[in-house]
Design a protein around this motif. Structure first.
Motif, short mmCIF file in Angstrom:
data_model
loop_
_atom_site.label_atom_id
_atom_site.label_comp_id
_atom_site.label_asym_id
_atom_site.label_seq_id
_atom_site.Cartn_x
_atom_site.Cartn_y
_atom_site.Cartn_z
N ALA A 50 0.95 -1.35 -0.09
CA ALA A 50 -0.13 0.04 -0.15
C ALA A 50 0.89 1.22 0.10
O ALA A 50 0.61 2.30 -0.71
N ASP A 51 1.98 1.45 0.78
CA ASP A 51 2.67 2.58 0.83
C ASP A 51 3.80 2.50 -0.02
O ASP A 51 4.47 3.69 -0.06
N ARG A 52 4.07 1.61 -1.01
CA ARG A 52 5.07 1.92 -1.79
C ARG A 52 4.57 2.55 -2.95
O ARG A 52 3.49 2.73 -3.43
N SER A 53 5.74 2.92 -4.04
CA SER A 53 5.38 3.58 -5.34
C SER A 53 5.04 2.66 -6.18
O SER A 53 5.68 1.64 -6.32
N PRO A 54 4.13 3.06 -7.31
CA PRO A 54 3.68 1.90 -8.20
C PRO A 54 5.04 1.65 -9.05
O PRO A 54 4.96 0.66 -9.72
N THR A 55 6.09 2.63 -9.01
CA THR A 55 7.21 2.61 -9.91
C THR A 55 8.08 1.40 -9.25
O THR A 55 8.92 0.94 -9.98
N GLN A 56 7.70 0.93 -7.82
CA GLN A 56 8.74 -0.04 -7.48
C GLN A 56 8.11 -1.34 -7.88
O GLN A 56 8.43 -2.32 -7.42
N LEU A 57 6.80 -1.48 -8.33
CA LEU A 57 6.34 -2.72 -8.58
C LEU A 57 6.38 -3.49 -9.75
O LEU A 57 6.78 -2.98 -11.02
N SER A 58 6.27 -4.85 -10.14
CA SER A 58 6.59 -5.55 -11.32
C SER A 58 5.07 -5.21 -12.11
O SER A 58 4.35 -4.73 -11.72
N GLY A 59 5.26 -5.75 -13.33
CA GLY A 59 4.31 -5.38 -14.31
C GLY A 59 3.08 -6.12 -13.78
O GLY A 59 1.85 -5.62 -13.92
N GLY A 60 3.05 -7.49 -13.04
CA GLY A 60 1.97 -8.16 -12.78
C GLY A 60 1.34 -7.55 -11.71
O GLY A 60 0.02 -7.33 -11.31
N GLN A 61 2.14 -6.76 -10.83
CA GLN A 61 1.63 -6.12 -9.66
C GLN A 61 0.96 -5.08 -9.85
O GLN A 61 -0.05 -4.54 -9.39
N ARG A 62 1.57 -4.18 -10.88
CA ARG A 62 0.82 -3.00 -11.31
C ARG A 62 -0.41 -3.03 -11.93
O ARG A 62 -1.35 -2.58 -11.85
N GLN A 63 -0.41 -4.33 -12.60
CA GLN A 63 -1.93 -4.78 -13.29
C GLN A 63 -3.02 -4.91 -12.16
O GLN A 63 -4.03 -4.47 -12.25
N ARG A 64 -2.57 -5.37 -11.17
CA ARG A 64 -3.32 -5.65 -9.99
C ARG A 64 -3.80 -4.47 -9.21
O ARG A 64 -4.77 -4.20 -8.87
N VAL A 65 -2.86 -3.54 -9.11
CA VAL A 65 -3.15 -2.26 -8.45
C VAL A 65 -4.10 -1.61 -9.47
O VAL A 65 -5.14 -1.00 -9.16
N ALA A 66 -3.89 -1.57 -10.73
CA ALA A 66 -4.95 -0.91 -11.71
C ALA A 66 -6.28 -1.49 -11.49
O ALA A 66 -7.26 -0.74 -11.66
N LEU A 67 -6.39 -2.72 -11.35
CA LEU A 67 -7.42 -3.59 -11.01
C LEU A 67 -8.49 -3.08 -10.05
O LEU A 67 -9.57 -2.82 -9.93
N ALA A 68 -7.44 -2.99 -8.67
CA ALA A 68 -8.09 -2.41 -7.42
C ALA A 68 -8.53 -1.32 -7.60
O ALA A 68 -9.65 -0.69 -7.14
N ARG A 69 -7.94 -0.52 -8.35
CA ARG A 69 -8.11 1.08 -8.51
C ARG A 69 -9.51 1.36 -9.24
O ARG A 69 -10.20 2.17 -8.95
N ALA A 70 -9.85 0.33 -10.19
CA ALA A 70 -10.87 0.58 -10.91
C ALA A 70 -12.16 -0.18 -10.13
O ALA A 70 -13.30 0.52 -10.12
N LEU A 71 -11.98 -1.07 -9.60
CA LEU A 71 -12.83 -1.75 -8.77
C LEU A 71 -13.36 -1.29 -7.50
O LEU A 71 -14.53 -1.54 -6.97
N VAL A 72 -12.39 -0.30 -6.87
CA VAL A 72 -12.77 0.43 -5.58
C VAL A 72 -14.16 1.38 -5.78
O VAL A 72 -14.70 1.54 -4.91
N ASN A 73 -14.17 1.62 -7.03
CA ASN A 73 -15.45 2.68 -7.58
C ASN A 73 -16.71 1.84 -7.45
O ASN A 73 -17.93 2.42 -7.80
N GLU A 74 -16.81 0.46 -7.41
CA GLU A 74 -17.82 -0.25 -7.82
C GLU A 74 -18.68 0.05 -9.03
O GLU A 74 -19.80 0.38 -8.97
#
Lengths: 270, 338
Positions: free
Chosen positions: B128-152
């Motif tokens: 949660a507290d890391r920068s997206p630039t420190q994540l791998s491609g697969g992790q970024r994809q999951r963050v993008a997914l969480a960011r889209a789905l949090v808005n229901e």
């Protein structure tokens, strides 16, 4: 150790050449520094007849100098702020726009700085006369803003084009308005472009003389004050003292900006 | 029931180019819908029309029955997972996920709670507290997914969601997306140029070509009963026999699809029945369990056969003469594409 393992060690000829270039660039400034402390108030004689801080005291009491300095700072501040606002709006409009005549339009923005100052000055004078506005602070600041806009515009538009369009779209997609997108996504990435463009615009306005000669009223800006002073040799060391102070004051934002943007290059490599 | 998304003769032009040229389809609620096609076929533009990044030049787009022609992206209950993920590098992972909630005026504490829950769903709460630039491609994809789905959102759009991932990760994400979609019951619309991805994940697939939908069907129907030559080639990688080739090999006119795995290699001398072909092997591609054999049947025409690698035998070596056999019902008449 073989010499090829120490690539950062330059040959002596290169060092001499580098020193010569630096001397060429900065010796004239050193001359001004030196003659700010001379006891001779009329001519540039070498060696100096003596050293004194007397002229610093004299300079401090010159209310005409202070008035000119205040005017120059106010003009530079206002024209920089106006240029930052207008240059940014222009960049936001132009960054992704595609329409016929776009490049021609860009040339038009660049014109005020590309044209000889004397032309810009004449044009502004003619326009000011037409409108009947009294020449002074407002006309100087507006005149400077015309060529400061393009400085900010160039910095901001370059940065905007490197920001992926998907960031803006993602922000809108997530429910942010256009203003919120600007505030929360674009602005954080424009900060250093504003700083760089703003500083350059400020510096450009602060020492501008040609356009200012046409747009100023009776109150001189600092460069005009210098210009007038040079015809009064009795006070020559005072102009040198003021020049030294201007150099010192100018260095503060330059060093500050370099320090503030020191991480930029690493972050730029995304 | 009102469809989640409805396109009615939608047109989107770029100058003289009709990127989307009269496209109509309906996506039901909770459906996993794929837009499949080669690049420039209009599938991505269609997705962008749903998101609101593009406005149609003609036709109607309805979301939950409401015409959205004048609705900006931030007014639609639709969220997007971008191809490049579009994570904001100046914000932490948590702030990226809570971005949408915060902009819509949800308090910091509540936004944080919901965002952490979504990050937990994609197993990234610890980042949660890391920068997206420190994540791998697969992790970024999951963050993008969480960011889209949090808005229901009622519809989640995914633009080539697996394109940037390596093969292993891609297979994992396919399963994960499918599971996620089932458990959330949200409508998923995803764009892909990979027919395998579309067939394995989607409930229904719209196959795009040159700004139009060639066929809209379930993966099974698309594969087994392609309607057009384009679909046969693009979705089934099938052999298409038409014109001269059809007359010579099949003894009839028309345009036919014949899938590679329906072709059997037989002894060249055993081909006696009219219509079946003989040819020369020009290439053998080993693909694990199956191998793809390219056979020159003369006249500059090449047919592909997919053969069990174990039964390949010496007959199928380059330069060998082979016979080709197939059953009549493997031949599917399709519309010839221009």
């Amino acid at each position: 150790m073989p010499s090829d393992t120490a690539p950062d060690r330059a040959p002596w000829a290169l060092k001499v050449a580098a020193a010569a270039v630096l001397a060429f660039l900065h010796l004239p400034v050193l001359v001004i520094f030196l003659y700010a402390f001379t006891t001779d108030d009329r001519v540039y004689s070498f060696p100096l007849p003596g050293l004194t801080l007397h002229w610093f005291g004299v300079a401090a009491t010159r209310s005409d100098m202070w008035a000119a300095l205040r005017l120059s700072l106010a003009v530079a501040t206002v024209s920089t702020l106006a240029a930052t606002l207008l240059g940014t709006l222009l960049a936001l409009g132009m960054a992704r726009a595609r329409f016929a005549g776009r490049d021609a339009l860009t040339v038009l923005f660049t014109l005020p700085i590309a044209l000889p100052g004397i032309i810009t000055g004449m044009a502004l004078l003619a326009t000011i006369s037409l409108t009947g506005i009294e020449r002074g602070f407002v006309t100087i600041a507006l005149g400077h803003a015309t060529f400061c806009i393009v400085i900010v515009y160039n910095n901001v538009v370059g940065r905007l084009r490197r920001i992926p369009r998907s960031w803006t779209e993602a922000s809108l997609d997530l429910g942010a308005s256009h203003w919120q997108t600007f505030r929360h996504v674009l602005a954080p990435h424009l900060a250093s472009a504003w700083l760089a463009g703003g500083m350059l615009a400020f510096a450009l306005s602060f020492d501008e003389i040609i356009v200012t000669l046409f747009t100023a009223g009776r109150e001189p800006t600092l460069p005009i004050w210098f210009f007038n002073e040079l015809f009064r040799p009795r006070n020559r060391p005072v102009t040198n003292v003021v020049a030294v102070m201007v150099v010192v004051v100018t260095l503060i934002p330059v060093v500050l900006a370099a320090w503030l943007t020191r991480g930029d290059e690493d972050q730029g490599a995304r | 029931m009102t469809p989640a998304i409805e396109f009615e003769s939608v047109v989107r032009r770029y100058g003289a180019l009709r990127a989307v040229d009269g496209v109509s389809f309906r996506v039901g609620r909770g459906e996993f819908f794929a837009l499949l096609g080669p690049s420039g076929s209009g599938k991505t533009t269609s997705l962008r029309l749903i998101a609101g990044f593009e406005r149609p030049d003609g036709g109607r787009i309805r979301l939950d029955g409401v015409d959205v022609a004048a609705t900006p992206p931030y007014g639609r209950s639709v969220n997007t997972v971008f191809q490049d993920y579009a994570l904001f590098p100046h914000l932490s992972v948590l702030d990226n996920v809570s971005y949408g909630l915060r902009r819509r005026g949800i308090g910091a504490a509540e936004a944080r709670k919901r965002s952490l829950a979504r990050l937990d769903m994609v197993q990234l709460a610890s980042a949660a507290d890391r920068s997206p630039t420190q994540l791998s491609g697969g992790q970024r994809q999951r963050v993008a997914l969480a960011r889209a789905l949090v808005n229901e959102p009622s519809v989640l759009l995914l633009d080539e969601p697996l394109g940037a991932l390596d093969l292993k990760l891609r297979e994992e994400m396919q399963t994960e997306l499918k599971t996620l979609q089932r458990s959330l019951g949200i409508t998923f619309v995803f764009v892909t140029h990979d027919q395998g991805e579309a067939l394995s994940m989607a409930d229904r697939v719209a196959v795009f070509n040159a700004g139009r939908i060639e066929q809209l069907d379930t993966p099974r129907t698309l594969y087994q009963r392609p309607a057009t030559e384009f679909v046969a080639r693009f979705v089934g990688s099938a052999n298409v026999l038409k014109g001269r080739l059809a007359e010579r090999v099949l003894g009839r006119t028309g345009c036919y699809s014949l899938r590679a795995e329906d072709l059997r290699l037989v002894d060249a001398t055993a081909v006696t029945r009219a219509g079946h072909a003989t040819g020369t092997v020009i290439d053998v591609q080993y693909r694990g369990a199956a191998s793809r054999v390219r056979i020159d049947v003369g006249g500059g025409d090449v047919l592909q056969a997919e053969v069990d690698s174990g039964r390949l035998g010496a007959a199928a070596s380059i330069g060998a003469s082979v016979g080709l056999a197939w059953s009549e019902d493997a031949l599917i008449a399709v519309n010839e594409s221009p």
